[in-house]
Design a protein around this motif. Structure first.
Motif, short mmCIF file in Angstrom:
data_model
loop_
_atom_site.label_atom_id
_atom_site.label_comp_id
_atom_site.label_asym_id
_atom_site.label_seq_id
_atom_site.Cartn_x
_atom_site.Cartn_y
_atom_site.Cartn_z
N ILE A 1 0.78 -1.02 -0.12
CA ILE A 1 0.06 0.02 -0.18
C ILE A 1 1.03 0.79 -0.15
O ILE A 1 0.48 1.83 -0.92
N ARG A 2 1.88 1.42 1.02
CA ARG A 2 2.77 1.89 0.38
C ARG A 2 3.37 2.36 -0.12
O ARG A 2 3.33 3.78 -0.62
N ASN A 3 3.51 1.09 -1.55
CA ASN A 3 4.55 2.00 -2.60
C ASN A 3 3.06 2.20 -3.60
O ASN A 3 4.18 3.35 -4.08
N ASP A 4 2.29 1.92 -3.82
CA ASP A 4 1.15 2.78 -4.14
C ASP A 4 1.04 4.43 -4.20
O ASP A 4 1.21 4.74 -4.64
N PHE A 5 0.30 4.28 -2.79
CA PHE A 5 0.71 5.55 -2.22
C PHE A 5 1.57 6.48 -2.54
O PHE A 5 1.77 7.84 -3.16
N LEU A 6 2.45 6.38 -2.43
CA LEU A 6 4.02 7.40 -2.89
C LEU A 6 4.32 7.16 -4.17
O LEU A 6 5.46 8.50 -4.54
N LYS A 7 3.15 6.68 -4.85
CA LYS A 7 3.72 7.16 -6.70
C LYS A 7 2.88 8.49 -6.62
O LYS A 7 3.62 8.93 -7.15
N GLU B 1 11.58 -0.21 -1.33
CA GLU B 1 10.89 -0.59 -2.85
C GLU B 1 9.94 0.77 -2.95
O GLU B 1 9.78 0.26 -4.93
N GLN B 2 11.23 1.52 -3.49
CA GLN B 2 11.39 2.47 -4.73
C GLN B 2 12.33 2.37 -5.53
O GLN B 2 13.02 0.98 -5.36
N LYS B 3 12.01 2.46 -7.07
CA LYS B 3 12.74 2.02 -8.01
C LYS B 3 13.89 2.88 -8.52
O LYS B 3 14.34 3.66 -7.21
N VAL B 4 15.43 2.20 -8.46
CA VAL B 4 17.15 2.85 -8.03
C VAL B 4 16.89 4.49 -8.09
O VAL B 4 17.45 5.08 -7.53
N GLN B 5 16.13 4.58 -9.37
CA GLN B 5 16.38 6.07 -9.02
C GLN B 5 15.85 7.36 -8.14
O GLN B 5 16.50 8.06 -7.93
N VAL B 6 14.32 6.85 -7.76
CA VAL B 6 13.40 7.33 -7.24
C VAL B 6 15.08 7.18 -5.56
O VAL B 6 15.13 8.02 -4.10
#
Lengths: 449, 449
Positions: free
Chosen positions: A72-78, A103-108
């Motif tokens: 949920i956090r992942n969806d949320f932080l988008k 949980e974030q993409k490498v760039q983020v």
């Protein structure tokens, strides 16, 4: 007192967000614990949640973000920019920060780290990102209070004061030498009762249980539980103090383990929850259903082989469900028991032969009861006597064989480093179905032809 | 470092006991943690264990007794006189003492209590014995540090010093008024950083989460986990402070819950472990096996009803295992998911109709995949086309129906206060077997006749 979140309350919040009534939203959430606001956020969509989070104090916000369910956090932080994420990560304990960043993409991830104000935290996070997530290193936080063996109590208290902001929960301080080697531990109770000029050497407990950073998270759970620890220091191979793990992190691991075991045992291959997407839910369930399907088709072929027996005694078909179901149930029970033993690690000394002998004895008793009862029923119901005998002999054999298979399979899997819970799911059921059918028709073959 | 107990080590101890070589036994165990000595005791018989315990320091002995598995402890204490038990109980924290006494016969229990030296402990124990074992009151210990709201820090520290021996783990002190009403909490970190003459009123946190003594142990788990607490004060209906529960007790509850759920889901009716007696193991497993047996016999009757369809298409019998197994697997998966949701209490706001609709959608996807694949296989393998259609239509219906049944049954059980895990075991499998058979033959009936 903890609040019970009602549907009406959530609707009220939603309406206030709709009307962009920030004051009302804040007033409603003001007296709530962060953990309760988290529960409310679970009921809102990602946009609404962001609206709420933006209003809250960043300290509260970072606590909420830390406690959110990973997906949920992942969806949320988008919906958040890297700057916004960095603001919250700045305020998190390092272990929570790493969970979020992993949980974030490498760039983020790289962007967020570069945006952190707190240099020390950034360094801690970069360091922690190197550890496997399911290792002691992956569970630990860098925040801890360490004191030098040559200090006195007064200096320890100054150090606690200096770190009071950073380290939220203090159970005790770790005693190290000049090279940061872990020497012992000093509980807060001991510290509080000593005078300021007492040397640490007189007070500290050198007998501290620590764990190496590469150890598995399950080892952490086992050790903390066995020795009743509320926190454990993590060290490297040279006993240098790296971080500490607190009991609340371990609680989460235990919960996850239990859920994984249950899902594997019931044939679900991904870690899913009811509110995941329909596609994801289907995908997690299909693999085992397909394996079971192949098993079923193989069963159909197997029955075809014994067409001669069936045509001789067509009523045989009546009892296949009884045979396969009994085999499946006995197998699952046996697997469940051995999985519990494996999980508790109490296998260490016991003898394999003795264990199997015991399983067989229990199986013999149950086999006798079940096949005896079925025989009586069939005789009372005036079933063909030959058939009745075939059914009961087959049942007897199936109970014993399934018990052994249900016990041995998890042990083998465990030996090869596979989670033994896999065995207790549809795998055992499917295998036992086939075993049951084979036994049934073989018994029929020998007794009838 | 925690010790790995080896078989050789246990044999050495056994030999030393055999030779009555007390010095050797003591020397071998001397450097071990009590928890590790407990592990060794699990490998010894009751007589040998008593020999070891008699040699050890009573403090260590009481810690070992507290940590023993309830049933093993019960067997073990049968060799002890009430005097001997009292000596150990005297040294236990009140919650552990009550656990031990609750396992004893009433007569032994009364004798032990009357033999306790420590008057205060005896009173505490008598008080604690009144609470249900699975309530907050049953989990709490009486040992805690409470301070009066009108005190200053110096008095708090004196109180901690006075109680240092009695209260093993101190996470913080509880602030009460003159009538022992709970007003707040004060962490040790705050205390350590304040000067002796600071009034408590300036320091304490009035926002303390507490729990009433009559609440269920599962509520304790939920609250401590949700709010990340390492201890929680227990109060009566008038908010009077009664005791406290620490996180290690909660860990045990979580572990037990997970085991109970797993056992229920796999059709085991008593809380058993692999090393229980053969008779007990059989007894715990038989009830579900018998229910499944009755299901199997009913299935046989059901098939008999459709003799006409089978005689028309004898190959139908080939596919019964496929149909019943698929129904069983789908049902168990569905139950597992809903049980997880029920356990996490995240049901609160969701809509029943929505939930079922989602379950049906997931089921439709899986049903389509499985019945499609089976149809293709059967066509490729040149099976009778009519039969192939009957099998796939039946499979499709069974997947959907079993999904709904597997979801609704646990929800209903939960509503009636029954542990929903019961449903995921052989109960669902058996019910789904019958459902599958009925659907299969009804489909055949309508498509063939």
């Amino acid at each position: 007192m903890p609040l019970e979140i009602t549907k009406a309350f959530v609707e009220e919040i939603e309406a206030a967000i709709e009307q962009d009534n920030a004051a009302l939203v804040l007033a409603s959430l003001e007296d709530m614990y962060p953990a309760d606001i988290t529960t409310v956020l679970y009921e809102l969509d990602a946009q609404q949640s962001k609206y709420v989070l933006d209003l809250l104090d960043p300290e509260v916000g970072s606590e909420i973000l830390s406690s959110l369910d990973a997906e949920i956090r992942n969806d949320f932080l988008k919906n958040f920019t890297s700057e916004e994420i960095a603001r919250y990560v700045n305020l998190m304990e390092s272990d929570d920060a790493v969970d979020v960043l992993n949980e974030q993409k490498v760039q983020v991830r790289e962007e967020v780290i570069s945006l952190l104000d707190n240099e020390e935290k950034a360094a801690d996070i970069i360091d922690l990102l190197h550890y496997e997530e399911d290792s002691a290193g992956g569970l630990m936080a860098k925040e801890l209070i360490k004191v030098n063996i040559n200090w006195q109590v007064g200096q320890c208290i100054d150090e606690i004061r200096r770190q009071a902001e950073t380290v939220e929960k203090v159970y005790g301080v770790y005693v190290v030498d000049d090279k940061d080697k872990l020497l012992g531990r000093l509980g807060l109770k001991t510290l509080i009762l000593a005078t300021d000029d007492t040397p640490i050497t007189q007070l500290y407990d050198p007998d501290v249980i620590s764990i190496e950073s590469y150890k598995k998270d399950t080892d952490v759970v086992e050790i903390m539980q066995r020795y009743d620890l509320d926190s454990i220091p993590v060290v490297d191979a040279k006993n240098k103090l790296l971080g500490r793990i607190t009991i609340d992190d371990v609680l989460d691991v235990i919960q996850e383990q239990a859920e994984t075991t249950r899902q594997l045992m019931t044939g679900i291959t991904e870690n899913i929850e009811e509110d995941d997407s329909i596609f994801r839910l289907s995908r997690a369930r299909l693999p085992w259903l397909l394996i079971a399907m192949i098993g079923g088709l193989m069963g159909a072929r197997l029955i075809k082989v014994f067409e001669a027996e069936i045509s001789l005694l067509p009523a045989m078909a009546m009892f296949t469900p009884l045979i396969t179901a009994t085999g499946g149930n006995v197998g699952i029970q046996s697997s469940s028991l051995i999985i519990q033993t494996l999980a508790n690690n109490s296998l260490i000394l016991d003898n394999f032969t003795q264990r199997i002998l015991k399983v067989i004895l229990v199986a013999l008793i149950n086999a006798l009861v079940i096949s005896g009862l079925v025989l009586s029923f069939n005789v009372i119901l005036d079933e063909n006597l030959q058939l009745a005998v075939v059914v009961s002999v087959a049942l007897f054999s199936v109970v014993v064989l399934s018990s052994v298979m249900g016990t041995v399979t998890p042990m083998l899997l465990d030996k090869f480093g596979i989670n033994p819970a896999v065995a207790a799911g549809p795998f055992i059921t499917t295998a036992n179905d086939l075993l049951g059918l084979a036994v049934y028709f073989l018994v029929a073959h020998f007794l009838l032809l």
